[in-house]
Design a protein around this motif. Structure first.
Motif, PDB file in Angstrom:
ATOM      1  N   ALA A   1       1.093  -1.206   0.247  1.00 28.03           N
ATOM      2  CA  ALA A   1      -0.254  -0.570   0.206  1.00 28.03           C
ATOM      3  C   ALA A   1       1.164   1.393  -0.066  1.00 28.03           C
ATOM      4  N   ILE A   2       0.637   2.295  -1.370  1.00 27.43           N
ATOM      5  CA  ILE A   2       1.424   3.622  -1.024  1.00 27.43           C
ATOM      6  C   ILE A   2       0.246   4.708  -0.772  1.00 27.43           C
ATOM      7  N   LEU A   3       1.178   5.608   1.028  1.00 25.44           N
ATOM      8  CA  LEU A   3      -0.270   6.688   0.876  1.00 25.44           C
ATOM      9  C   LEU A   3       0.777   8.399   0.694  1.00 25.44           C
ATOM     10  N   HIS A   4      -0.164   8.926   0.245  1.00 29.42           N
ATOM     11  CA  HIS A   4       1.456  10.294  -0.221  1.00 29.42           C
ATOM     12  C   HIS A   4       0.574  10.821   0.874  1.00 29.42           C
ATOM     13  N   ASP A   5       0.490  12.315   0.588  1.00 35.42           N
ATOM     14  CA  ASP A   5      -0.392  13.260   0.627  1.00 35.42           C
ATOM     15  C   ASP A   5      -0.666  14.682  -0.300  1.00 35.42           C
ATOM     16  N   ASN A   6      -0.429  14.204  -1.206  1.00 34.62           N
ATOM     17  CA  ASN A   6       0.006  15.363  -2.851  1.00 34.62           C
ATOM     18  C   ASN A   6       0.494  16.814  -2.455  1.00 34.62           C
ATOM     19  N   THR A   7       1.516  16.666  -1.651  1.00 32.86           N
ATOM     20  CA  THR A   7       2.721  17.532  -1.969  1.00 32.86           C
ATOM     21  C   THR A   7       3.416  16.698  -3.033  1.00 32.86           C
ATOM     22  N   THR A   8       4.478  17.912  -3.353  1.00 24.04           N
ATOM     23  CA  THR A   8       5.463  18.132  -4.828  1.00 24.04           C
ATOM     24  C   THR A   8       6.233  16.783  -4.579  1.00 24.04           C
ATOM     25  N   TYR A   9       6.555  16.919  -3.386  1.00 23.59           N
ATOM     26  CA  TYR A   9       7.430  15.381  -2.708  1.00 23.59           C
ATOM     27  C   TYR A   9       6.919  14.531  -2.423  1.00 23.59           C
ATOM     28  N   ALA A  10       6.054  14.389  -1.734  1.00 26.97           N
ATOM     29  CA  ALA A  10       4.966  12.785  -1.584  1.00 26.97           C
ATOM     30  C   ALA A  10       4.665  12.597  -2.757  1.00 26.97           C
ATOM     31  N   LYS A  11       4.471  12.771  -3.469  1.00 22.77           N
ATOM     32  CA  LYS A  11       3.326  12.419  -4.948  1.00 22.77           C
ATOM     33  C   LYS A  11       4.176  12.140  -5.694  1.00 22.77           C
ATOM     34  N   GLY A  12       5.248  12.934  -5.483  1.00 26.86           N
ATOM     35  CA  GLY A  12       6.389  11.917  -6.735  1.00 26.86           C
ATOM     36  C   GLY A  12       6.811  11.382  -6.202  1.00 26.86           C
ATOM     37  N   LEU A  13       7.875  11.101  -5.141  1.00 24.65           N
ATOM     38  CA  LEU A  13       7.879  10.103  -4.651  1.00 24.65           C
ATOM     39  C   LEU A  13       6.980   8.550  -4.334  1.00 24.65           C
ATOM     40  N   ALA A  14       6.594   8.672  -4.217  1.00 26.21           N
ATOM     41  CA  ALA A  14       5.024   7.370  -4.173  1.00 26.21           C
ATOM     42  C   ALA A  14       4.858   7.685  -5.736  1.00 26.21           C
ATOM     43  N   ASP A  15       5.068   8.128  -6.885  1.00 21.66           N
ATOM     44  CA  ASP A  15       4.643   7.846  -8.752  1.00 21.66           C
ATOM     45  C   ASP A  15       5.971   6.641  -8.459  1.00 21.66           C
ATOM     46  N   GLU A  16       7.040   7.244  -8.265  1.00 20.68           N
ATOM     47  CA  GLU A  16       8.567   6.731  -8.461  1.00 20.68           C
ATOM     48  C   GLU A  16       8.135   4.795  -7.815  1.00 20.68           C
ATOM     49  N   ALA A  17       7.862   5.172  -6.955  1.00 20.75           N
ATOM     50  CA  ALA A  17       7.615   3.699  -6.591  1.00 20.75           C
ATOM     51  C   ALA A  17       6.767   3.232  -6.861  1.00 20.75           C
ATOM     52  N   LYS A  18       5.971   3.217  -7.426  1.00 24.43           N
ATOM     53  CA  LYS A  18       4.401   2.898  -7.739  1.00 24.43           C
ATOM     54  C   LYS A  18       5.235   1.890  -9.056  1.00 24.43           C
ATOM     55  N   GLY A  19       5.445   2.957 -10.039  1.00 27.56           N
ATOM     56  CA  GLY A  19       6.125   2.131 -11.084  1.00 27.56           C
ATOM     57  C   GLY A  19       7.133   1.279 -11.094  1.00 27.56           C
ATOM     58  N   LEU A  20       8.218   1.355 -10.373  1.00 25.45           N
ATOM     59  CA  LEU A  20       8.961   0.241  -9.829  1.00 25.45           C
ATOM     60  C   LEU A  20       8.274  -0.506  -9.754  1.00 25.45           C
ATOM     61  N   LEU A  21       7.866  -0.665  -8.398  1.00 25.64           N
ATOM     62  CA  LEU A  21       7.449  -2.206  -7.874  1.00 25.64           C
ATOM     63  C   LEU A  21       6.313  -2.517  -9.277  1.00 25.64           C
ATOM     64  N   GLU A  22       5.492  -1.942  -9.652  1.00 26.00           N
ATOM     65  CA  GLU A  22       4.618  -2.605 -10.826  1.00 26.00           C
ATOM     66  C   GLU A  22       5.213  -3.166 -12.378  1.00 26.00           C
ATOM     67  N   SER A  23       6.888  -2.345 -12.305  1.00 27.66           N
ATOM     68  CA  SER A  23       7.959  -3.458 -13.575  1.00 27.66           C
ATOM     69  C   SER A  23       8.365  -4.338 -12.940  1.00 27.66           C
ATOM     70  N   GLN A  24       8.462  -4.548 -11.584  1.00 25.63           N
ATOM     71  CA  GLN A  24       8.900  -5.989 -11.463  1.00 25.63           C
ATOM     72  C   GLN A  24       7.500  -6.833 -10.678  1.00 25.63           C
ATOM     73  N   GLY A  25       6.972  -6.637 -10.594  1.00 27.05           N
ATOM     74  CA  GLY A  25       5.673  -7.655 -10.739  1.00 27.05           C
ATOM     75  C   GLY A  25       5.072  -7.055  -8.910  1.00 27.05           C
ATOM     76  N   THR A  26       5.279  -6.181  -8.628  1.00 24.15           N
ATOM     77  CA  THR A  26       4.853  -6.227  -6.811  1.00 24.15           C
ATOM     78  C   THR A  26       3.090  -6.092  -7.132  1.00 24.15           C
ATOM     79  N   LYS A  27       2.219  -6.355  -5.791  1.00 21.49           N
ATOM     80  CA  LYS A  27       1.646  -5.969  -6.610  1.00 21.49           C
ATOM     81  C   LYS A  27       1.074  -4.106  -5.550  1.00 21.49           C
ATOM     82  N   ILE A  28       0.340  -3.735  -5.979  1.00 22.19           N
ATOM     83  CA  ILE A  28      -0.239  -2.118  -5.253  1.00 22.19           C
ATOM     84  C   ILE A  28      -1.703  -2.847  -5.113  1.00 22.19           C
ATOM     85  N   VAL A  29      -1.968  -2.287  -3.495  1.00 20.47           N
ATOM     86  CA  VAL A  29      -3.545  -3.204  -3.350  1.00 20.47           C
ATOM     87  C   VAL A  29      -3.697  -1.461  -2.577  1.00 20.47           C
ATOM     88  N   PHE A  30      -3.226  -0.323  -2.432  1.00 14.62           N
ATOM     89  CA  PHE A  30      -3.685   1.040  -2.352  1.00 14.62           C
ATOM     90  C   PHE A  30      -2.735   2.273  -2.536  1.00 14.62           C
TER      91      PHE A  30
END
Length: 375
Positions: A165-194
């Motif tokens: 699960a990935i939780l952010h706060d919509n700030t420039t930093y937090a949303k950017g890091l969340a998007d970066e992690a989401k893309g990397l996790l999905e590329s290696q087959g990890t399931k994003i449940v939230f």
């Protein structure tokens, strides 16, 4: 009457010329940080670090035969307040400004400093896009979120987490890091449940924690800041939900443990540049001893030390170029500063103004609330 006016005018000119001469005897470096607001502990410690370094430098003769004067202004951890602070600092005759901490706050000031031909060296602003704008005078001593995202994903894989699960706060930093992690996790087959955001500054996060719990993750990666992280950990424990949390580098602050309580904070992982206590270099050890002697304890925050590295690289550039010309200083930092012995390790910058090399480490909170570097 006319003779008196002439004498008075002459006296005024003498006074003004003396004032200008006195002003010219100092080199001004600005500091922009959150001296008030939710991140006040960060800004206040940034000022302590720069005051200490400036005093030490001035005791050794200053820079180019002149004393260095630190002019601080409060950004309040708020983009609008920061823009006003930047406009004030830009009229103070500063050569460079150190700061600030939050990425969205820094972003609100970048164009102001760039258009004013003032070098800006951020210390805690890791959002990728800050250095993708082609700004000639922008640098940062902290790393970027794409590196942080890679370390986060490696850590989750090492710990065996499959449903994230990935939780952010919509700030420039937090949303950017969340998007970066989401893309990397999905590329290696990890399931994003939230994947969702909370509203920073609230006092009750039980509603979003309940949603998170319903997604049944193996781990929650929270990319926001330490005040919210502390509340999430405390309220998660009150719900008797024992899922592990991992935080981004903005959760690295001792106040997190104060907010959460030691029991709730225990076991929390977070990413960070090495903490002051874990810095290995002789320069860092000497600095920490001086800081403790002056203020009674070592720095709590690595971001304050990263601000110190910003001060040290800009004054080193002035010495190397024998100039305060911003174009010469920017060119030196971009192309000639190589493996500078910073407090946080070796420092070089690339053509974008980003720090070169891997910096991030993984920490875990122990039962006493201490931050322990992980192997």
């Amino acid at each position: 009457m006319k003779k008196g006016l002439v004498v008075l005018a002459a006296m005024c000119l003498l006074f003004l010329s003396g004032f200008v001469s006195a002003q010219a005897d100092t080199i001004k470096i600005g500091l922009m940080g959150p001296m008030t607001g939710p991140w006040a502990s960060e800004g206040q410690e940034m000022k302590q670090v720069l005051d200490l370094l400036a005093a030490d430098l001035n005791a050794k003769g200053g820079v180019l035969g002149k004393k260095v004067e630190v002019i601080a202004d409060d950004d309040g951890g708020d983009p609008r307040t920061a823009a006003l602070a930047a406009q004030r600092l830009a009229t103070q005759g500063i050569v460079a400004v150190i700061g600030t901490y939050g990425s969205s706050v820094t972003e609100a000031t970048q164009n102001i400093y760039d258009e004013s031909k003032i070098i800006q060296i951020a210390n805690g602003s890791t959002a990728i896009r800050l250095t993708e704008k082609g700004l000639k005078y922008f640098f940062r001593t902290c790393p970027r979120d794409d590196e942080q995202g890679r370390v986060a994903v490696q850590t989750m894989a090492k710990l065996g987490f499959k449903n994230v699960a990935i939780l952010h706060d919509n700030t420039t930093y937090a949303k950017g890091l969340a998007d970066e992690a989401k893309g990397l996790l999905e590329s290696q087959g990890t399931k994003i449940v939230f994947f969702d955001a909370l509203t920073p500054g609230e006092r009750d996060y039980t509603a979003i924690l309940t949603k998170l719990k319903g997604a049944n993750p193996d781990v929650v990666f929270f990319t926001g800041y330490y005040p919210e992280a502390g509340l999430l950990l405390r309220q998660k424990k009150e719900m008797n939900w024992n899922v592990p949390f991992i935080g981004g580098d903005a959760t690295n602050n001792p106040d997190l443990v104060k907010i959460a309580g030691k029991d709730a904070a225990q076991g929390f992982y977070f990413l960070s540049a090495p903490l002051p206590k874990d810095l290995p270099s002789p320069e860092a050890k000497s600095f920490l001893d001086e800081f403790k002697k002056k203020y009674g304890s070592t720095p709590n925050s690595i971001y304050a030390v990263l601000a110190g590295d910003g001060f040290r690289v800009i004054t080193a550039a002035m010495q190397a170029t024998q100039s305060t010309d911003v174009d010469k200083l920017a060119a030196y930092l971009h192309t000639k500063l190589k493996d500078f012995a910073g407090l946080t390790g070796k420092i070089s910058f690339d053509e974008k103004g980003d720090r070169v090399g891997e910096v991030y480490r993984v920490y875990k909170v122990d039962a006493e609330g201490n931050f322990i570097l992980q192997p």
